[in-house]
Motif scaffolding. Sequence first.
Motif, mmCIF file in Angstrom:
data_model
loop_
_atom_site.group_PDB
_atom_site.id
_atom_site.type_symbol
_atom_site.label_atom_id
_atom_site.label_comp_id
_atom_site.label_asym_id
_atom_site.label_seq_id
_atom_site.Cartn_x
_atom_site.Cartn_y
_atom_site.Cartn_z
ATOM 1 N N PHE A 153 98.803 84.367 113.660
ATOM 2 C CA PHE A 153 97.747 83.724 114.429
ATOM 3 C C PHE A 153 98.368 83.026 115.625
ATOM 4 C CE2 PHE A 153 98.955 80.248 111.688
ATOM 5 C CZ PHE A 153 98.821 79.127 112.471
ATOM 6 N N SER A 156 98.902 86.542 102.274
ATOM 7 C CA SER A 156 98.049 87.311 103.178
ATOM 8 C C SER A 156 98.741 88.566 103.689
ATOM 9 C CB SER A 156 97.641 86.453 104.382
ATOM 10 O OG SER A 156 96.757 85.449 103.986
ATOM 11 N N GLN A 157 100.053 88.576 103.647
ATOM 12 C CA GLN A 157 100.802 89.710 104.193
ATOM 13 C C GLN A 157 100.717 90.940 103.287
ATOM 14 O OE1 GLN A 157 101.750 89.553 107.216
ATOM 15 N NE2 GLN A 157 101.675 87.351 107.517
ATOM 16 N N LEU A 214 100.790 84.428 109.002
ATOM 17 C CA LEU A 214 99.927 83.926 107.939
ATOM 18 C C LEU A 214 100.762 83.824 106.671
ATOM 19 C CD1 LEU A 214 96.681 85.959 108.655
ATOM 20 C CD2 LEU A 214 97.108 83.565 109.159
ATOM 21 N N ASN A 269 93.607 82.756 101.508
ATOM 22 C CA ASN A 269 94.959 82.477 101.999
ATOM 23 C C ASN A 269 94.986 82.349 103.510
ATOM 24 O OD1 ASN A 269 97.165 82.304 99.928
ATOM 25 N ND2 ASN A 269 96.029 84.073 99.174
ATOM 26 N N ASP A 270 94.244 83.197 104.208
ATOM 27 C CA ASP A 270 94.155 83.080 105.671
ATOM 28 C C ASP A 270 93.574 81.722 106.055
ATOM 29 O OD1 ASP A 270 95.030 85.690 105.727
ATOM 30 O OD2 ASP A 270 93.179 86.518 106.562
ATOM 31 N N LEU A 299 100.735 90.000 109.848
ATOM 32 C CA LEU A 299 99.586 89.269 110.371
ATOM 33 C C LEU A 299 100.011 87.889 110.869
ATOM 34 C CD1 LEU A 299 97.036 90.161 107.566
ATOM 35 C CD2 LEU A 299 97.219 91.181 109.831
ATOM 36 N N ARG A 327 86.299 82.354 107.619
ATOM 37 C CA ARG A 327 86.848 83.007 106.427
ATOM 38 C C ARG A 327 86.378 82.300 105.160
ATOM 39 N NH1 ARG A 327 89.300 84.815 110.397
ATOM 40 N NH2 ARG A 327 90.730 86.578 110.411
ATOM 41 N N THR A 374 96.028 78.861 105.386
ATOM 42 C CA THR A 374 97.091 78.799 106.387
ATOM 43 C C THR A 374 96.587 78.111 107.657
ATOM 44 O OG1 THR A 374 98.150 80.814 105.564
ATOM 45 C CG2 THR A 374 98.666 80.174 107.813
ATOM 46 N N PHE A 415 92.844 87.287 99.952
ATOM 47 C CA PHE A 415 93.289 87.418 101.339
ATOM 48 C C PHE A 415 92.583 86.420 102.260
ATOM 49 C CE2 PHE A 415 94.456 91.979 100.303
ATOM 50 C CZ PHE A 415 95.818 91.737 100.306
ATOM 51 N N CYS A 463 87.871 79.779 113.100
ATOM 52 C CA CYS A 463 88.414 80.965 112.436
ATOM 53 C C CYS A 463 88.595 80.716 110.938
ATOM 54 C CB CYS A 463 89.743 81.346 113.092
ATOM 55 S SG CYS A 463 90.422 82.900 112.508
#
Length: 100
Positions: free
Chosen positions: A27, A17-18, A13, A77-78, A25, A43, A81, A74, A39
């Motif tokens: 995907f 997000s890290q 990610l 950003n997830d 993390l 979010r 990505t 977070f 997904c």
Amino acid sequence: MVKCEKKPLFVPLSPASQAVGENVLFFNANASMDAVYECANARFQAIINLLDMLHEFKSSSPNNAAVVSSVASFLLNDANTLFEELSGLALSYDKSQLDV
């Protein structure tokens, strides 16, 4: 003989997000486009719901705003990505359809 570049199974990610210096993390880059979309959308919807709930609070402490900001960052950003991955897949798909 043409060599195909192998796509990594797991993609990290975004660095935002890290929250640390190394990737933790990831995907599944081989998941279906529908699964990646669901997904990312989950979010995105969670952020909308969180912000809607925050709007309901008439008096919120500064600590609450900091927590919400962190969670929102977070999750957004997830989602970003994942949506970027979908964008790349869609562009690749469109180009492959033109080559047919």
